[in-house]
Scaffold this motif. Structure first.
Motif, short mmCIF file in Angstrom:
data_model
loop_
_atom_site.label_atom_id
_atom_site.label_comp_id
_atom_site.label_asym_id
_atom_site.label_seq_id
_atom_site.Cartn_x
_atom_site.Cartn_y
_atom_site.Cartn_z
N ARG A 246 0.97 -1.67 0.13
CA ARG A 246 -0.08 0.02 0.10
C ARG A 246 0.82 1.58 -0.24
O ARG A 246 0.97 2.27 -0.65
CB ARG A 246 -0.78 -0.14 1.35
N THR A 247 2.28 0.95 0.52
CA THR A 247 2.89 2.80 0.95
C THR A 247 3.67 2.51 -0.73
O THR A 247 3.81 3.85 -0.94
CB THR A 247 3.93 2.04 2.13
N ALA A 248 3.56 1.69 -1.84
CA ALA A 248 3.92 1.69 -3.00
C ALA A 248 3.30 2.36 -3.25
O ALA A 248 3.70 3.51 -4.25
CB ALA A 248 4.42 0.68 -3.54
N GLU A 249 1.59 1.78 -3.66
CA GLU A 249 0.97 2.33 -3.99
C GLU A 249 0.47 3.57 -4.41
O GLU A 249 0.80 4.44 -5.19
CB GLU A 249 -0.21 1.35 -3.74
N ILE A 250 0.88 3.95 -2.75
CA ILE A 250 0.34 5.63 -2.36
C ILE A 250 1.46 6.33 -2.95
O ILE A 250 1.49 7.37 -3.62
CB ILE A 250 -0.42 5.72 -1.07
N THR A 251 2.26 6.31 -2.79
CA THR A 251 3.69 6.99 -2.89
C THR A 251 3.87 7.03 -4.39
O THR A 251 4.03 8.01 -5.16
CB THR A 251 5.29 6.83 -2.36
N TYR A 252 3.75 5.91 -4.80
CA TYR A 252 3.69 6.23 -6.85
C TYR A 252 3.06 7.03 -7.57
O TYR A 252 2.71 7.28 -8.43
CB TYR A 252 3.98 4.48 -7.57
N GLY A 253 1.67 6.80 -7.01
CA GLY A 253 0.36 6.93 -7.51
C GLY A 253 0.15 8.73 -7.30
O GLY A 253 0.13 8.85 -8.39
N MET A 254 0.76 8.90 -6.34
CA MET A 254 0.83 9.99 -6.19
C MET A 254 2.11 11.01 -7.04
O MET A 254 1.56 11.80 -7.81
CB MET A 254 1.70 10.66 -4.48
N LEU A 255 3.12 10.65 -7.07
CA LEU A 255 3.76 10.64 -7.96
C LEU A 255 3.75 10.73 -9.90
O LEU A 255 4.01 11.56 -10.29
CB LEU A 255 5.32 9.68 -7.63
N ARG A 256 3.47 9.37 -9.82
CA ARG A 256 1.76 9.79 -11.01
C ARG A 256 1.92 10.41 -11.71
O ARG A 256 1.89 10.87 -13.22
CB ARG A 256 2.23 7.90 -11.36
N ALA A 257 0.46 10.67 -11.13
CA ALA A 257 0.18 12.92 -11.17
C ALA A 257 1.02 14.10 -11.88
O ALA A 257 0.27 14.58 -12.30
CB ALA A 257 -0.49 12.69 -10.22
N TYR A 258 2.29 13.43 -11.81
CA TYR A 258 3.20 14.35 -12.46
C TYR A 258 3.97 14.44 -13.25
O TYR A 258 5.04 14.87 -14.39
CB TYR A 258 4.51 14.48 -10.85
N GLY A 259 3.47 12.86 -14.67
CA GLY A 259 3.82 12.87 -15.28
C GLY A 259 4.52 11.43 -14.95
O GLY A 259 5.50 11.53 -16.16
N LEU A 260 5.54 11.31 -13.67
CA LEU A 260 6.44 10.24 -14.14
C LEU A 260 6.21 8.60 -14.15
O LEU A 260 5.22 8.41 -13.58
CB LEU A 260 7.20 10.93 -12.74
N GLU A 261 7.39 8.45 -15.05
CA GLU A 261 7.32 6.85 -15.33
C GLU A 261 8.80 6.55 -14.96
O GLU A 261 9.93 6.81 -14.16
CB GLU A 261 6.76 6.86 -16.45
N GLU A 262 8.98 4.99 -14.74
CA GLU A 262 9.93 5.23 -14.14
C GLU A 262 11.19 4.41 -15.47
O GLU A 262 10.64 4.74 -15.94
CB GLU A 262 10.22 2.95 -13.81
N PRO A 263 12.71 5.03 -14.91
CA PRO A 263 12.89 5.38 -13.45
C PRO A 263 12.85 6.25 -13.02
O PRO A 263 12.69 5.79 -11.82
CB PRO A 263 15.00 4.14 -13.59
#
Length: 200
Positions: A120-137
């Protein structure tokens, strides 16, 4: 307390409380046994060793922390979500120093993968950052930037290391604003796609 009342979860919760009182590094099986009025050997029916106990405290604290963060960021996006995330992180770190210290230890990746709280930590953190248009890496790089900034600030604040007259809260808010600007203006480049990691 009766020995029959001991469980692994109860021991982890007691160890977490003890960590907040005396410091995570000072938590021991002997101290915990004394608290429950039993011999050290009685604890080994529930936890394998001190490392097992510390891992349980880390997972417990991680779950508590992400619950707070999730509640704070619910319904928010962008800068509002980042600020809510950051504030919930800082509040937990300062209110529960022993528990927070437990969240910083290295936990076996197999246990991390099996932990609903860590996922859940990963989902919430990465979800928040995807809103900035970021993808891996870039996602993992951004998570590491946030984590190092939040942790470094909280670690310094908790020891009273900020001696300037400027209000610590104001500097925190400016730091979060600076992170928002950095995320909005994240340097773009050609990268190989990589799967996100649960523990950046």
């Amino acid at each position: 307390m009766a020995r029959a009342g001991l469980t692994a979860d109860r021991l982890a919760a007691a160890a977490a409380d003890l960590a907040d009182e005396v410091g995570f590094e000072k938590v021991s099986l002997s101290a915990l046994a004394r608290q429950f009025g039993v011999k050290d050997a009685s604890l080994y029916s529930h936890v394998r060793n001190l490392q097992d106990l510390r891992t349980r405290v880390a997972l417990l604290a991680g779950g508590e922390m992400i619950d707070r963060i999730a509640a704070a960021v619910a319904g928010r996006a962008g800068k509002d979500a980042l600020a809510a995330f950051a504030d919930a992180y800082r509040e937990y770190a300062l209110q529960h120093p022993g528990r927070y210290a437990a969240t910083q230890i290295q936990v076996d990746q197999a246990l991390v993968a099996d932990s609903p709280a860590m996922r859940r930590t990963a989902e919430i953190t990465y979800g928040m950052l995807r809103a900035y248009g970021l993808e891996e890496p870039d996602l993992t790089d951004a998570v590491r930037l946030l984590r190092s900034t939040f942790h470094g600030y909280c670690a310094l604040e908790s020891t009273g290391a900020f001696g300037a007259p400027r209000e610590v809260r104001k500097s925190w808010e400016r730091a979060v604003e600076a992170l928002h600007v950095a995320l909005v203006n994240w340097p773009r480049g050609e990268h190989d796609r990589q799967p996100p990691q649960l523990s950046p």
